[in-house]
Design an enzyme around this catalytic site. Structure first.
Site, PDB file in Angstrom:
ATOM      1  N   GLU A 115      -0.476  -2.622 -11.031  1.00  0.00           N
ATOM      2  CA  GLU A 115       0.387  -2.734  -9.851  1.00  0.00           C
ATOM      3  C   GLU A 115      -0.399  -2.403  -8.579  1.00  0.00           C
ATOM      4  O   GLU A 115      -0.245  -3.061  -7.549  1.00  0.00           O
ATOM      5  CB  GLU A 115       1.601  -1.815  -9.989  1.00  0.00           C
ATOM      6  CG  GLU A 115       2.630  -1.984  -8.897  1.00  0.00           C
ATOM      7  CD  GLU A 115       3.305  -3.351  -8.908  1.00  0.00           C
ATOM      8  OE1 GLU A 115       3.364  -3.977  -7.829  1.00  0.00           O
ATOM      9  OE2 GLU A 115       3.779  -3.788  -9.960  1.00  0.00           O
ATOM     10  N   GLU A 139      -2.885  -8.681  -3.027  1.00  0.00           N
ATOM     11  CA  GLU A 139      -1.942  -9.301  -2.098  1.00  0.00           C
ATOM     12  C   GLU A 139      -2.304  -8.984  -0.655  1.00  0.00           C
ATOM     13  O   GLU A 139      -2.210  -9.849   0.219  1.00  0.00           O
ATOM     14  CB  GLU A 139      -0.516  -8.846  -2.400  1.00  0.00           C
ATOM     15  CG  GLU A 139       0.056  -9.470  -3.649  1.00  0.00           C
ATOM     16  CD  GLU A 139       1.494  -9.074  -3.914  1.00  0.00           C
ATOM     17  OE1 GLU A 139       2.006  -8.148  -3.242  1.00  0.00           O
ATOM     18  OE2 GLU A 139       2.114  -9.692  -4.791  1.00  0.00           O
TER      19      GLU A 139
END
Length: 177
Positions: free
Chosen positions: A116, A123
């Site tokens: 994560e 991102e």
């Protein structure tokens, strides 16, 4: 942005608000960084020179903690993984699972949370690169990173189910009798 390309007004404002840009237009050091770290100023302290190598281990840990804090504050899924991981560890302790079983649960939780964090980092880099425009390769990169998190989360649920559900079912059944 290339090394010799001047910053736009919005980039300069972002760097200024994060302490990376001075009013005279210079970066905080005589060395100009091609990629200073613009980050949310309310989530981090003074990040001057953050683009340089950390001078000592304590500063490295400080930056790592800032990354964890950023992910926890800004990423709903990271908070969800944290809560579910805490519940799984607590349930394992309550059910008195062996050290090996707890280690397996802990490692699967760590894998999900690590992926994560990597997803968040990827991102951010993709968003920095493509700015506000759409690019199919950016979508593919972001979707694949999210897919990696999903696979690890499914694997973690599978592992926790194998380790925690049988003793949990037995404990519930014994309480009903």
């Amino acid at each position: 942005m290339t090394l010799n390309q001047p910053l736009t007004t919005s980039e300069r404002d972002l760097f200024s608000s994060s302490g990376l840009w001075h009013s005279d237009g210079a970066l905080p050091s005589s060395e100009a960084s091609p990629h200073p770290e613009p980050s949310a100023p309310d989530l981090q302290g003074n990040r001057d020179f953050a683009w340089k190598v950390a001078p000592n281990l304590l500063i490295s840990f400080k930056y790592a903690w800032a990354g964890l804090r950023y992910a926890f504050v800004t990423q709903r899924n990271f908070r969800l993984h944290t809560v579910i991981g805490t519940l799984a560890i607590s349930l394992g302790i309550y059910l008195q699972r062996t050290a090996i079983e707890m280690a397996i649960i802990g490692l699967t939780i760590a894998l999900v949370m690590t992926l994560e964090l990597l997803n968040t980092a990827l991102e951010s880099v993709v968003d920095l690169t493509v700015k506000q425009s759409y690019h199919e390769l950016a979508k593919i990169a972001k979707d694949c990173a999210a897919g990696a998190v999903l696979i690890s989360a499914i694997a973690a649920i599978f592992v926790a189910s194998l380790i925690l559900l049988p003793p949990l079912s037995a404990a519930i059944a014994s309480n009903l009798n």
